[in-house]
Design a protein around this motif. Structure first.
Motif, PDB file in Angstrom:
ATOM      1  N   SER A   1       1.082  -1.567  -0.133  1.00  0.00           N
ATOM      2  CA  SER A   1       0.008  -0.047   0.675  1.00  0.00           C
ATOM      3  C   SER A   1       0.750   1.455  -0.309  1.00  0.00           C
ATOM      4  O   SER A   1       2.003   1.219   0.865  1.00  0.00           O
ATOM      5  CB  SER A   1      -0.620  -0.193   1.276  1.00  0.00           C
TER       6      SER A   1
ATOM      7  N   GLN B   1       1.108   5.140   0.479  1.00  0.00           N
ATOM      8  CA  GLN B   1       0.024   6.504   1.013  1.00  0.00           C
ATOM      9  C   GLN B   1       0.562   7.279   1.377  1.00  0.00           C
ATOM     10  O   GLN B   1       2.157   7.734   0.978  1.00  0.00           O
ATOM     11  CB  GLN B   1       0.001   5.034   2.887  1.00  0.00           C
TER      12      GLN B   1
ATOM     13  N   GLY C   1      -0.264   8.829  -1.467  1.00  0.00           N
ATOM     14  CA  GLY C   1      -0.844   8.164  -1.692  1.00  0.00           C
ATOM     15  C   GLY C   1      -2.905   9.186  -1.769  1.00  0.00           C
ATOM     16  O   GLY C   1      -3.738   7.674  -1.203  1.00  0.00           O
ATOM     17  N   ARG C   2      -2.315   9.814  -1.716  1.00  0.00           N
ATOM     18  CA  ARG C   2      -3.422  10.870  -1.470  1.00  0.00           C
ATOM     19  C   ARG C   2      -4.435  10.741  -3.152  1.00  0.00           C
ATOM     20  O   ARG C   2      -3.582   9.835  -3.854  1.00  0.00           O
ATOM     21  CB  ARG C   2      -2.961  12.313  -1.482  1.00  0.00           C
TER      22      ARG C   2
ATOM     23  N   THR D   1      -3.064   3.059  -5.485  1.00  0.00           N
ATOM     24  CA  THR D   1      -1.729   2.874  -4.076  1.00  0.00           C
ATOM     25  C   THR D   1      -1.927   1.445  -3.809  1.00  0.00           C
ATOM     26  O   THR D   1      -1.497   1.638  -2.853  1.00  0.00           O
ATOM     27  CB  THR D   1      -3.041   3.699  -3.746  1.00  0.00           C
TER      28      THR D   1
END
Length: 293
Positions: free
Chosen positions: A212, A214, A218-219, A237
């Protein structure tokens, strides 16, 4: 070499230092626990820093073993690395494309190898007398890792000042937090009593894995999605897949080879992350015992 010798002579004769009295201990208390800690630190002057600031890198880890009722067994290995600076990946942007996207994808694939990172690895060995289907496996492994990085790129742009044109370097930096995890089953080839006595282990496992992305990268705004496409060639993501792995442990040395495979559509593959990637690592297992009553 001296550091390696120091690690090899740490007082971990086997998985349990009290193995010679393990059976007796289990008969008396129905459980056994042992705890070790491992520490390291590195402080050096940053000579390239104009302010001559001191950069520090410090890590602390624990090794915890426990047996319940002489059957279920837990091995917990956790490490935390803290640093005043964060690993930075910086490459040029050529013809509007970030060069060497593979390095950014690789940092997502291996999130634990960073100045600021945390790794938690748990092994659960099954109880004796398990159901026949479960006897095909020796236990369950759960592993989580997280790290902080800075991703960046630069390009050369024209700048006009007082009628003169010059090429100026323009930098773009963004913070990213990478999180990885896996859960799976493994088979232990070394018999239980020998594994606990000698500290040797040979495990073959199959895991479900995930990565993942972030932090600021990651936005989910449109400019950030485009930035992820610049860095990774994909706006995704979350990346999921599976991983076969083979792990050896000899006393205080552990080696692992794995082939993580993360799924991706043909148009959203990430160099260094998607598809089959071969990974190897060697780490040192051992530390100073902490007395537990």
């Amino acid at each position: 070499m001296l550091g390696l010798l120091g690690i090899l002579v740490l007082p971990v004769r086997g998985q349990f230092t009290l193995t010679q009295r393990l059976d007796e201990k289990l008969r008396e208390d129905k459980q056994v626990s042992e705890l070790y800690f491992v520490g390291n630190g590195d402080i050096q002057a940053g000579l390239s820093n104009e302010k001559r600031e001191i950069a520090a890198n410090t890590g602390l880890g624990i090794l915890f073993w426990r047996i319940w009722n002489g059957k279920w067994e837990l091995q917990l290995d956790a490490k935390v690395n803290v640093a005043s600076t964060i690993d930075t990946i910086l490459h040029a942007r050529v013809n509007g494309i970030v060069a060497n996207n593979r390095l950014y994808g690789r940092s997502v694939l291996i999130p634990g190898f960073s100045k600021q990172s945390t790794i938690v690895d748990m092994l659960w060995y099954r109880a004796n007398g398990a159901k026949p289907l479960f006897k095909l496996f020796s236990g369950i492994e759960i592993k989580l890792a997280a790290s902080n990085n800075v991703w960046g790129y630069y390009d050369q742009v024209q700048q006009i000042s007082n009628g003169d044109t010059a090429m100026v370097r323009r930098n773009t930096f963004v913070d990213v937090s990478n999180i990885g995890g896996k859960v799976g089953l493994f088979y232990e080839f070394i018999p239980e009593d020998q594994r606990r006595l000698n500290g040797n282990s040979v495990r073959l496992g199959i895991n479900l894995i995930g990565r993942s992305i972030q932090g600021d990268v990651g936005r989910h705004s449109d400019p950030i999605r485009q930035m992820r496409k610049d860095f990774l060639l994909s706006p995704n993501t979350i990346h999921l897949g599976f991983e076969p792995s083979l792990t050896f442990r000899l006393k205080n040395i552990r080696a692992e080879a794995s082939v993580p495979y993360l799924f991706a559509r043909a148009s959203k593959t990430v160099p260094g992350l998607s598809g089959a990637q071969f990974l190897t690592s060697i780490s040192f297992v051992g530390g100073f015992p902490v007395k537990m009553e």
